[in-house]
Design a protein around this motif. Structure first.
Motif, PDB file in Angstrom:
ATOM      1  N   GLU A  80       0.835  -1.198   0.000  1.00  0.00           N
ATOM      2  CA  GLU A  80       0.000   0.000   0.000  1.00  0.00           C
ATOM      3  C   GLU A  80       0.868   1.245   0.000  1.00  0.00           C
ATOM      4  O   GLU A  80       1.877   1.325   0.696  1.00  0.00           O
ATOM      5  N   LYS A  81       0.453   2.217  -0.812  1.00  0.00           N
ATOM      6  CA  LYS A  81       1.193   3.471  -0.907  1.00  0.00           C
ATOM      7  C   LYS A  81       0.496   4.549  -0.088  1.00  0.00           C
ATOM      8  O   LYS A  81      -0.740   4.625  -0.070  1.00  0.00           O
TER       9      LYS A  81
ATOM     10  N   GLU B  93      -1.492   8.464  -1.857  1.00  0.00           N
ATOM     11  CA  GLU B  93      -1.566   8.151  -3.283  1.00  0.00           C
ATOM     12  C   GLU B  93      -2.642   8.995  -3.949  1.00  0.00           C
ATOM     13  O   GLU B  93      -3.774   9.107  -3.449  1.00  0.00           O
TER      14      GLU B  93
ATOM     15  N   TRP C  93      -5.561  10.043  -6.609  1.00  0.00           N
ATOM     16  CA  TRP C  93      -6.673   9.219  -7.074  1.00  0.00           C
ATOM     17  C   TRP C  93      -6.442   8.692  -8.490  1.00  0.00           C
ATOM     18  O   TRP C  93      -6.887   7.589  -8.829  1.00  0.00           O
TER      19      TRP C  93
ATOM     20  N   GLU D  28      -3.614   7.756  -9.753  1.00  0.00           N
ATOM     21  CA  GLU D  28      -2.708   6.622  -9.643  1.00  0.00           C
ATOM     22  C   GLU D  28      -3.421   5.408  -9.050  1.00  0.00           C
ATOM     23  O   GLU D  28      -3.171   4.268  -9.461  1.00  0.00           O
ATOM     24  N   LYS D  29      -4.316   5.661  -8.095  1.00  0.00           N
ATOM     25  CA  LYS D  29      -4.997   4.570  -7.415  1.00  0.00           C
ATOM     26  C   LYS D  29      -6.049   3.908  -8.288  1.00  0.00           C
ATOM     27  O   LYS D  29      -6.180   2.678  -8.311  1.00  0.00           O
ATOM     28  N   TRP D  30      -6.800   4.718  -9.018  1.00  0.00           N
ATOM     29  CA  TRP D  30      -7.936   4.186  -9.767  1.00  0.00           C
ATOM     30  C   TRP D  30      -7.669   4.031 -11.259  1.00  0.00           C
ATOM     31  O   TRP D  30      -8.465   3.414 -11.959  1.00  0.00           O
TER      32      TRP D  30
ATOM     33  N   ASP E 289      -2.586   2.297 -11.421  1.00  0.00           N
ATOM     34  CA  ASP E 289      -2.330   1.008 -10.769  1.00  0.00           C
ATOM     35  C   ASP E 289      -3.122  -0.137 -11.386  1.00  0.00           C
ATOM     36  O   ASP E 289      -2.569  -1.211 -11.646  1.00  0.00           O
TER      37      ASP E 289
END
Length: 457
Positions: free
Chosen positions: A70-71, A74, A76, A78-80, A83
């Motif tokens: 987990e980063k 982060e 959004w 990059e997360k949604w 990644d």
């Protein structure tokens, strides 16, 4: 999946350019149901095949745990966005391509994990094969606690000191440092009994249940039944249906060996050590590849083909479990796990011979299809010969007699020379299967007369 969608788009484009099925086709040239004209569409054929291939190459694959730390903080996007795309491009898409181009290797991987899961489950009280699968797929990951985090050492029945601990105070899980995935030999049985969830909890971690798997099997079984019914009524199968039939046949065996394995588990169970505790793998050290690049290439080809690449992996140096990890199983089980799937791999190629006498659009396509069929039968058979020789050598107890080298060395050399031919043959059959749709015989559009299978009173 992108390849299948592109192929479907090209097929739809070719069909729209060619127009609908000519109305000049004589009704007497096709089968009928109670005297009525009955046909299926090109779009329906392609849709059914692509859906079945998707089930056999994407849904049926049960990957190992692909651990990602987990980063913190982060964004959004990059997360949604980044990644998920990175996960698909670097892990799920390569697995899909392996299942599409070398499906018997996926079967061999499933067999190795099935056998190793059975061995592990017998060594821990109360464990089932599901627990064994979870252990092999990287379900337990070692973490180090922060320096100031309080912990309690786990007591063992042998009263020996243990480096494994349980957090006993408040701390943020974001500050825990991931180390490496754990092998079964690295964790005492007492510790596993404390951290291991029940079988129901393990299955709940997966992304599919028994009902989902049954639906997939019913879908592939229905496709196989349709192909058998067409053969019994002397109706031709398209080359795409022949390819799909081969995938569906192997899919039954893949699901059988992975039935107890949780699917798409993304978060492993955390096993803790203190920040100062060392971790070393138990058992024999990992082997090393030879320095000569020619011998190393043949060694890697043989190792990855037969599933022996795990002997060269040191998990303590890995951030996540390797993609095709199945554990360092015993050599006799390793050879047995390669023999059966290799024979089924030859059968997979032999199924393509159903279209041996089909009406191809051109003579080169016919010749290329037949050469590809022979290559897809021969190359897996070479692997089966290698595994059979290794099994016989282990059973006899002799130290590499002359007949082992007389069979083993030529098979390895032929395998090294023909491995590229197998991949080329797989790609060729997939391409021809779609290009052949541009000129199908009229009888290929005829539906099965199911009333002939119903007994009349």
């Amino acid at each position: 999946m992108l390849i299948l969608l592109l192929a479907y788009y090209l097929t739809q484009s070719a069909h729209s350019e060619a127009g609908p099925i000519p109305a000049s086709i004589d009704v007497r040239d096709v089968a009928s149901c109670d005297g009525q004209y009955s046909q299926r569409s090109l779009a329906g054929i392609v849709r059914s095949c692509l859906w079945t291939i998707f089930l056999c190459t994407w849904v049926a694959v049960h990957p190992n745990v692909h651990f990602r730390a987990e980063k913190q903080h982060e964004h959004w996007t990059e997360k949604w966005l980044w990644d998920p795309l990175h996960e698909i491009a670097t892990y799920k898409l390569p697995l899909f391509l392996w299942a599409l181009l070398v499906p018997e290797y996926i079967l061999s991987w499933a067999v190795r994990q099935y056998l190793q899961a059975g061995v592990i489950s017998e060594q821990v009280p109360g464990w089932t094969r599901t627990h064994g699968h979870f252990m092999i797929m990287g379900g337990f990951h070692l973490f180090r606690l922060p320096v100031d985090a309080p912990s309690v050492p786990l007591p063992l029945e042998s009263l020996e000191p243990s480096n494994f601990v349980i957090p006993s105070g408040r701390h943020s899980r974001r500050h825990e440092v991931p180390v490496c995935p754990l092998r079964f030999e690295d964790v005492p049985v007492d510790v596993l009994e404390i951290f291991t969830p029940s079988e129901t909890e393990l299955k709940d971690r997966g992304k599919s249940d028994a009902l989902t798997k049954i639906i997939v099997l019913v879908q592939t079984l229905w496709f196989v039944i349709q192909c058998i019914a067409r053969g019994s009524q002397r109706l031709p199968l398209t080359e795409l249906e022949v390819v799909t039939l081969a995938y569906a046949t192997l899919n039954f065996f893949i699901y059988m060996f992975w039935w107890d394995k949780p699917r798409n588990v993304e978060c492993p169970i955390r096993v803790y050590k203190t920040s100062t505790a060392r971790h070393e793998e138990a058992g024999e050290k990992a082997k090393e590849w030879v320095e000569n690049w020619v011998v190393r290439w043949m060694q890697k080809l043989f190792g990855y083909t037969t599933g022996g690449q795990d002997y060269y992996v040191n998990l303590s140096e890995k951030y996540s479990i390797p993609m095709f990890w199945s554990g360092k199983i015993d050599r006799d089980l390793w050879s047995a796990a390669g023999l059966g799937p290799s024979i089924l791999g030859s059968a997979f190629g032999a199924i393509h011979c159903i279209a041996w006498w089909s009406e191809f659009s051109s003579r080169p396509e016919l010749v290329l299809w037949r050469i590809s069929c022979l290559a897809m039968i021969t190359v897996p058979f070479l692997v089966a010969m290698i595994c059979a020789v290794l099994m016989a050598n282990e059973r006899t107890g002799n130290k590499d007699p002359w007949w082992v080298y007389a069979i083993f060395v030529p098979c390895v050399v032929l395998l090294a020379l023909s491995a590229w031919l197998y991949i080329a043959s797989r790609i060729a059959t997939l391409v021809i299967a779609f290009t052949a749709l541009r000129s199908l015989p009229p009888a290929a559009f005829t539906t099965v007369d199911w009333t002939t299978f119903i007994p009349h009173i």
